[in-house]
Design an enzyme around this catalytic site. Structure first.
Site, PDB file in Angstrom:
ATOM      1  N   GLU A 189      43.522  42.737   4.807  1.00  0.00           N
ATOM      2  CA  GLU A 189      42.547  44.077   4.431  1.00  0.00           C
ATOM      3  C   GLU A 189      44.054  45.367   5.160  1.00  0.00           C
ATOM      4  O   GLU A 189      44.540  45.748   6.104  1.00  0.00           O
ATOM      5  CB  GLU A 189      41.197  43.774   6.126  1.00  0.00           C
ATOM      6  CG  GLU A 189      40.617  44.908   5.325  1.00  0.00           C
ATOM      7  CD  GLU A 189      39.746  45.431   6.378  1.00  0.00           C
ATOM      8  OE1 GLU A 189      39.642  46.485   7.117  1.00  0.00           O
ATOM      9  OE2 GLU A 189      38.700  44.372   6.764  1.00  0.00           O
ATOM     10  N   CYS A 231      38.097  51.363  10.013  1.00  0.00           N
ATOM     11  CA  CYS A 231      38.727  50.983   8.738  1.00  0.00           C
ATOM     12  C   CYS A 231      38.095  51.511   6.861  1.00  0.00           C
ATOM     13  O   CYS A 231      37.848  51.387   6.185  1.00  0.00           O
ATOM     14  CB  CYS A 231      39.656  49.437   8.249  1.00  0.00           C
ATOM     15  SG  CYS A 231      38.656  48.401   8.373  1.00  0.00           S
TER      16      CYS A 231
END
Length: 530
Positions: free
Chosen positions: A267, A301
C-alpha cells in the site's frame, strides 16, 4: 537519560502518567536485538523532547529472529484454527480494556489527536474479531469441481506461507502494525515485523498484548532499524512481504521480492480526490471535506488532497468549508478537546511548508491556514486550503501528506472524473451527492481502489469484509476481506482420480477413446454442466 533505557524525561508535564519508565522498558525488551545493541532515541512530536531510546537490530539479529520464527511457525501452523481465534478474541478484549494506554502511546509517538488515535483502537478490535470469526470459513478445505464428474475428487487446501515480513509506517502505528499481522498470524504464519522507529513503542505494545492473550513466543517478533541497514535481511529471509509506505520504496521492495519469486502486498502513496456534485448537500459536504482532509494532520494515506467542486455551487461550498476549517482547534492534548494535532517528524513539516510556499509564490491563493505554528509545538502546521493551483506547482500532483488541500472547479461530471483520474495514483476517493445512485455511478468511474459516497474514507476502510488497496502507483494487493488473509496462504489442489482416468482402458483403442471422450464433452455441454 535513564540508565534503564526506558522512557526519557518522565517528569515532563505533557506526558500522561501511564507512560512510565517501567512500561517503556518492558516494551523495548521485546525488540529482537543483540544484548549490546546500539540505541536510537525518538522524540515526542508535541514538544521535541526525547521520548524513548530503543535497541537497534543488526542484520544478524534479523536473521536470528527469522530462525526462531521458522521453528515457532511449525507448531503455530499445527495449532487448531479455533485456538488461534481464541487468542485473537482475547487480544480484542485487551485492546479495548487497555485502550487509554494505547491512546497515550500513539499520541506521544505520532502527535495525533486522541480522536484519531481512538479510530485505530476501533480498527484493530474490528480486524481481530473479523478474522477470528471468519478465518475458519475462509481457510477450510473446499471441494472444487473435478476434471471428470463423479470420478475426480478435487479439494483446494490453504497452507500458510511461512514467515511473513511486515514493514509498517509511523502514521497509523497501531492499525498498520497489528492490522497486517493479525490475518497473517490467523492464517498460521509467523511474522517478523519492522515498525517505523518513531512509533515502534505502539507496535511493541500490540505485540506485548498479543503475548498476554496467549500467542506463543517467537511467532510474532519485531526488529528496529533503518531499511538501508536491515531491509535486505528482511526481504532475503521472508516468504512474503507486506509493506506500507512510499511508492519509491514499494517499487524497490517489489523488485527485490520479484527476484526471489515471493509475493508482496504494497500500500503506497496517493493524491486522493473528492468530487462534490452539483446536487450535493453543501453543509454535509463541507463537514465531509474537513473529515477527509485533516485527520492525523493530513498524514493519512487515504486522506483527500484534491477537491473538485461543481462550478454552480463552488462559492457556497468554499465559504462553508473555509468557515469550518478556521474553527478547528489545533494543539497538543491527551484528551478529546483538540481537532487537529501535530505533524510527526521534521521532514513532514519541511514538505508541507515547501509545498505551500511554492504554491503561494507561483500565484496560488491561501484561503485558510498556510502557516507553521511553533507557538504550539515544533511540528504544528495549520489546516490549509489553496485555490488557483496550477500544474507548475509542486502541490498540484505530488503527495503532500499533510493538512493541505487544493480546490478546483469543474464544468460537468465527465470533466470532474477526467481530472480526478489524471494521476498515476489510485488509492482512495470520495463523491458527494444527494442522489445515492448517482453518487455510486460516479464512484464506479473513479480510478481508485476504494471510493466512498457521502463519506471521506471511513466507510470503505471500515467495511472490513471488502478489499482495500490501491491501483496504479498506489500499490498492489489488498488488505481486509478474504483477500486480506488468503494472500498469506499458498493454495494447493489435491485431485484424487477414481476408477477411470484420462488414458483409455486396455482394450479400447486411442481413436475410440477420443471419440467417446468427445461425445462425453458434448453431452456435458448440452446438460449445461460447467
Amino acid at each position: 537519560m535513564p540508565t534503564d533505557h526506558g522512557l526519557l524525561d518522565t517528569h515532563s508535564p505533557v506526558l500522561p502518567a501511564s507512560l512510565t519508565a517501567d512500561l517503556i522498558e518492558r516494551l523495548t525488551r521485546r525488540v529482537a536485538a543483540d544484548a549490546d545493541a546500539t540505541r536510537v532515541t525518538t522524540d515526542a512530536p508535541y514538544t521535541g523532547a526525547p521520548l524513548a531510546d530503543l535497541p537497534v537490530s543488526t542484520p544478524t539479529a534479523v536473521e536470528d529472529a527469522f530462525a526462531r520464527a521458522r521453528t515457532a511457525q511449525r507448531a503455530w501452523a499445527a495449532t487448531p484454527l479455533r485456538e488461534r481465534a481464541r487468542i485473537l478474541l482475547r487480544f480484542h478484549d485487551l485492546v479495548l480494556a487497555r485502550q487509554d494506554e494505547a491512546l497515550d502511546l500513539m499520541q506521544a509517538e505520532s502527535g495525533k489527536t486522541r480522536r484519531d488515535a481512538f479510530l485505530e483502537v476501533t480498527d484493530i478490535a474490528i480486524t481481530s474479531r473479523y478474522y477470528a470469526r471468519g478465518a475458519e470459513k475462509l481457510l477450510k478445505p473446499k471441494r472444487r469441481r473435478g476434471a471428470i464428474p463423479v470420478l475426480t475428487h478435487t479439494t483446494e487446501l490453504r497452507h500458510p506461507k511461512g514467515v511473513v515480513t511486515v514493514i509498517s509506517p509511523w502514521n497509523y502505528p497501531l492499525s498498520m502494525a497489528a492490522g497486517d499481522a493479525i490475518p497473517a498470524l490467523m492464517a498460521g504464519n509467523a511474522v517478523v515485523q519492522k515498525p517505523d522507529t518513531q512509533t515502534a513503542l505502539t507496535a511493541l505494545w500490540a505485540l506485548d498484548l498479543m503475548h498476554e492473550a496467549g500467542l506463543p513466543a517467537d511467532v510474532w517478533q519485531m526488529v528496529v532499524g533503518r531499511g538501508s541497514s536491515i531491509g535486505g535481511a528482511l526481504i532475503d529471509n521472508a516468504d512474503y512481504m507486506m509493506f506500507t509506505g512510499s511508492t519509491a520504496s514499494g517499487r524497490r521492495i517489489a523488485s527485490d521480492a520479484g527476484a526471489r519469486l515471493i509475493g508482496a502486498s504494497l500500500e503506497l502513496g496517493g493524491k486522493n480526490a473528492m468530487i462534490v456534485l452539483d446536487d450535493a448537500d453543501i453543509d454535509k459536504a463541507a463537514d465531509g471535506a474537513v473529515a477527509a482532509c485533516f485527520p492525523s494532520a493530513g498524514q493519512l494515506c487515504v486522506s483527500i488532497e484534491r477537491l473538485y467542486v461543481a462550478e454552480s455551487i463552488r462559492d457556497r461550498f468554499v465559504a462553508a468549508f473555509v468557515a469550518r476549517t478556521e474553527k478547528l482547534k489545533l494543539g497538543a492534548s491527551y484528551d478529546y478537546s483538540v481537532d487537529v494535532g501535530s505533524l510527526t517528524n521534521p521532514s513532514q513539516l519541511a514538505t508541507v511548508t515547501a509545498h505551500v510556499e511554492d504554491a503561494a509564490a507561483k500565484g496560488a491563493t491561501v484561503l485558510a491556514g498556510g502557516n507553521a505554528r511553533p507557538d504550539l509545538g515544533p511540528l504544528f502546521y495549520e489546516p490549509t486550503i489553496l485555490t488557483g493551483v496550477t500544474p507548475d506547482m509542486t502541490v498540484y500532483e505530488h503527495e503532500t501528506f499533510g493538512p493541505v488541500v487544493s480546490i478546483y472547479s469543474y464544468r460537468d461530471v465527465d470533466d470532474a472524473i477526467l481530472r480526478a483520474n489524471a494521476t498515476p495514483y489510485g488509492l482512495n476517493a470520495s463523491v458527494w451527492s444527494r442522489n445515492g445512485a448517482r453518487g455510486r455511478a460516479v464512484a464506479a468511474r473513479v480510478h481508485a481502489g476504494t471510493v466512498n459516497v457521502n463519506e471521506a474514507f471511513a466507510a470503505a476502510w471500515g467495511s472490513i469484509d471488502a478489499p482495500m488497496g490501491g491501483m496504479g502507483d498506489s500499490g498492489l494487493g489488498r488488505r481486509h476481506g478474504a483477500d486480506g488473509i488468503l494472500k498469506y496462504t499458498e493454495p494447493q489442489t489435491v485431485a484424487h482420480q477414481r476408477i477411470q482416468g484420462f488414458t483409455p482402458p486396455a482394450r479400447v483403442s486411442p481413436e475410440t477413446w477420443a471419440a467417446m471422450f468427445t461425445g462425453a464433452l458434448k453431452l456435458l455441454k448440452a446438460a449445461r454442466v460447467r
